[in-house]
Design an enzyme around this catalytic site. Structure first.
Site, PDB file in Angstrom:
ATOM      1  N   HIS A 130      -3.623  -5.185   0.386  1.00 40.32           N
ATOM      2  CA  HIS A 130      -3.023  -5.658   1.648  1.00 40.32           C
ATOM      3  C   HIS A 130      -3.054  -7.182   1.750  1.00 40.32           C
ATOM      4  CE1 HIS A 130      -2.713  -1.780   3.841  1.00 40.32           C
ATOM      5  NE2 HIS A 130      -3.658  -1.422   2.982  1.00 40.32           N
ATOM      6  N   GLU A 161      -1.499  -9.024   3.749  1.00 42.63           N
ATOM      7  CA  GLU A 161      -1.319  -9.512   5.129  1.00 42.63           C
ATOM      8  C   GLU A 161      -2.627  -9.939   5.785  1.00 42.63           C
ATOM      9  OE1 GLU A 161      -1.070  -6.381   4.175  1.00 42.63           O
ATOM     10  OE2 GLU A 161      -1.662  -4.947   5.721  1.00 42.63           O
ATOM     11  N   CYS A 213       0.827  -1.209   0.000  1.00 39.87           N
ATOM     12  CA  CYS A 213       0.000   0.000   0.000  1.00 39.87           C
ATOM     13  C   CYS A 213       0.866   1.266   0.000  1.00 39.87           C
ATOM     14  CB  CYS A 213      -1.013  -0.045   1.142  1.00 39.87           C
ATOM     15  SG  CYS A 213      -2.511   0.861   0.715  1.00 39.87           S
TER      16      CYS A 213
HETATM   17  N1  GLN Z   1      -2.108   6.806   2.431  1.00 40.33           N
HETATM   18  C1  GLN Z   1      -2.180   6.003   1.251  1.00 40.33           C
HETATM   19  C2  GLN Z   1      -3.524   6.120   0.554  1.00 40.33           C
HETATM   20  O1  GLN Z   1      -4.467   6.571   1.143  1.00 40.33           O
HETATM   21  C3  GLN Z   1      -1.880   4.554   1.568  1.00 40.33           C
HETATM   22  C4  GLN Z   1      -2.898   3.896   2.436  1.00 40.33           C
HETATM   23  C5  GLN Z   1      -2.399   2.627   3.071  1.00 40.33           C
HETATM   24  O2  GLN Z   1      -1.211   2.366   3.072  1.00 40.33           O
HETATM   25  N2  GLN Z   1      -3.279   1.836   3.656  1.00 40.33           N
HETATM   26  O3  GLN Z   1      -3.651   5.750  -0.576  1.00 40.33           O
END
Ligand code: GLN
Length: 536
Positions: free
Chosen positions: A507, A509, A381
């Site tokens: 994600h 994980e 992310c």
């Molecule tokens: N801040 C980034 C976004 O909003 C990444 C979000 C995250 O890592 N969950 O896209």
């Protein structure tokens, strides 16, 4: 009709109620029962989505896009079963529902009260899990008995006991039995008082699970049994586990907890099948070799802020039968050059998700080192977005490249908001959340890891890689290895001439389990192992 198990906590918080609930879930599944797990949180936030990881730890995301309490992560990892929006309710969400009904006039001018309106709403949230195929609903009540905000929840579960019949409802109370060093004794009084508090509300616990740092002798068990009004065999000792949290189901089963639940709930089922679980534990407890994984994060020092990440790394190591040392590196420290050596000492580096600009330059520096020194890298992310920024600046020569999350006026907005998101103002509403399809490019590392070209993974982000730069990135050697179903958005990247450099917008994980390590974490740890052997 489903049976109910309610788990409350006493004396202090942080006793590991979620882990205990998850372990009981594992035991019930191992006895062939179909279950649902649920956490009720008495705080007023509508969901934990906007809460700081400093206070609340990780926000766990479900397939259906709910931002939930991290205990749901334990539930999924221990049971192998998916949770949903119905698995986590906060007092805020419950009050919100009741107030919406009041505004709509649903209460026909009646006085709206804690009892029965809030308690009825709580009961309907619990019963929402009672679907046709469900044998047992396991419901954990957040907070500690004695908290004012938890009272309506306890009243609601008391009423369910009456309505369903006592043989269909089991109350488990998790309590703390401290060892007082100066006196050289364990003390049962806090547990007695906590149970007294429950009884005042009308709940008589059927099982007492005692968290302790030392062994409890028979006389202590007898005392707890007598004064807390629980039969001696229903006093279960949950001493700190030696190696891993995954030992807990076995610890509880050895003391007959699942047998006791079967008897209480009148459920006839064969003994728990824990062979596969025990085999996993055996590999975990007797590793062959060790790998060192660095995690660079804004909250790196906090155990709970990256709970699923740390667990998934463990699972990845488990897949290879090795131990893992996780080296937590606060991102801000890397902004000064001295800290760079720490990156070179790890076998693999992971950068997890995050929000806000603090520490971002440190993460970018760490990524540059892993790219240039060919250290295996997994970015998730924000970790992937930082990899894009790093690649833009240092491999494509786009000076000052940045995400518009951190600099709205950057000359190269390589990560930015998509148009449809710009219009949304509400902090809780503008995110891409939950599971969606990613299409992987054949013959990439990531497609090899999954063994498939169509995958479903969960998201939680607002910003996207800017399509205007796709060609520039590709020309400089970046592989856009995964796109969303519409083939517009970047879901994953890798670098061709690197031993293992993979990053995902989603994600992974959240979907890793000890019995089913996630393929990306498995291959990331595998690459790190190769590197560490090559270096020694
Ligand atoms: N801040 C980034 C976004 O909003 C990444 C979000 C995250 O890592 N969950 O896209």
């Amino acid at each position: 009709m489903a049976k109910y198990i309610f788990i409350t906590g006493g004396v202090v918080s942080s006793l590991g109620k979620g882990l205990t609930a998850a372990s009981i879930g594992r035991l019930l599944i191992s006895r062939g029962l179909s279950i649902r797990m649920q956490k009720l949180d008495p705080y007023l936030n509508v969901d934990p989505g906007t809460m700081s990881p400093f206070q609340h730890g990780e926000v766990f995301v479900t397939d259906d896009g709910a931002e939930t309490d991290l205990d749901l992560g334990h539930y999924e990892r221990f049971t192998g079963q998916r949770t949903s929006r119905k698995s986590n309710f906060t007092a805020g969400r419950i009050y919100w529902e009741v107030l919406k009904k009041e505004r709509r006039g649903d209460y026909l001018g009646g006085t709206v009260q804690m009892i029965p309106h809030i308690t009825d709403e709580i009961k309907s949230c619990i019963r929402a899990q009672d679907e046709d195929d469900v044998d047992v609903i396991l419901c954990e009540i957040g907070g500690t008995v004695g908290d004012i905000e938890g009272l309506t929840f306890l009243e609601a579960i008391r009423q369910i006991g009456l309505e369903e019949g006592r043989e269909n409802v089991c109350y488990i109370h998790l309590t703390y039995v401290p060892f007082i060093k100066a006196a050289g004794e364990v003390k049962t009084k806090p547990s007695q008082q906590s149970v007294a508090k429950l009884r005042e509300i009308g709940i008589l616990p059927d099982v007492l699970i005692c968290r302790t740092e030392v062994d409890l002798q028979d006389d202590v068990r007898r005392k707890l049994s007598l004064f807390c009004n629980v039969p001696p065999h229903a006093v279960i000792v949950e001493k700190d586990v030696t190696h891993s949290i995954y030992e807990l189901p076995v610890v509880l089963s050895r003391q007959g907890l699942d047998d006791l639940l079967m008897v209480h709930l009148r459920l006839a089922r064969p003994p728990a099948q824990l062979d596969e679980w025990n085999a996993m534990l055996d590999r975990l407890i007797h590793p062959q070799g060790k790998v060192r994984i660095g995690v660079v994060g804004k909250y790196a020092e906090l155990q709970d802020a990256y709970k699923s990440i740390f667990e998934a790394i463990q699972h990845g190591a488990l897949a290879h039968g090795v131990a893992v040392e996780i080296i937590k590196i606060p991102a801000e420290e890397l902004e000064d050059d001295m800290a760079a050596d720490r990156i070179l000492s790890v076998d693999g580096l992971l950068i997890p998700g995050g929000f806000g600009g603090r520490g971002v330059e440190g993460k970018i520096k760490a990524i540059q080192m892993t790219r240039e020194h060919r250290i295996p890298f997994l970015g998730i992310c924000l970790g992937m977005q930082c990899a894009i920024i790093e690649f833009a600046r240092n491999a494509c020569g786009l000076d000052g490249a940045q995400s518009t999350e951190f600099d709205k006026d950057t000359p190269h907005p390589v990560v930015c908001l998509m148009e449809e998101q710009e219009l949304i103002q509400d902090l809780g509403g503008s995110m891409r959340l939950g599971a969606s399809t990613t299409l992987l490019q054949p013959e990439t590392k990531i497609a090899g890891a999954y063994g498939s070209e169509t995958i479903e993974e969960r998201h939680r982000h607002r910003y996207e890689v800017n399509p205007a730069y796709y060609d520039t990135f590709r020309e400089a050697g970046l592989v856009i290895s995964g796109m969303d179903g519409s083939r517009q958005l970047v879901e994953s990247i890798e670098i061709k001439d690197h031993p293992w450099f993979v990053a995902t917008q989603y994600h992974p994980e959240f979907k890793s389990e000890p019995l089913n390590p996630h393929p990306l974490f498995r291959d990331f740890v595998g690459a790190a192992m190769t590197g560490s052997w090559a270096r020694t």
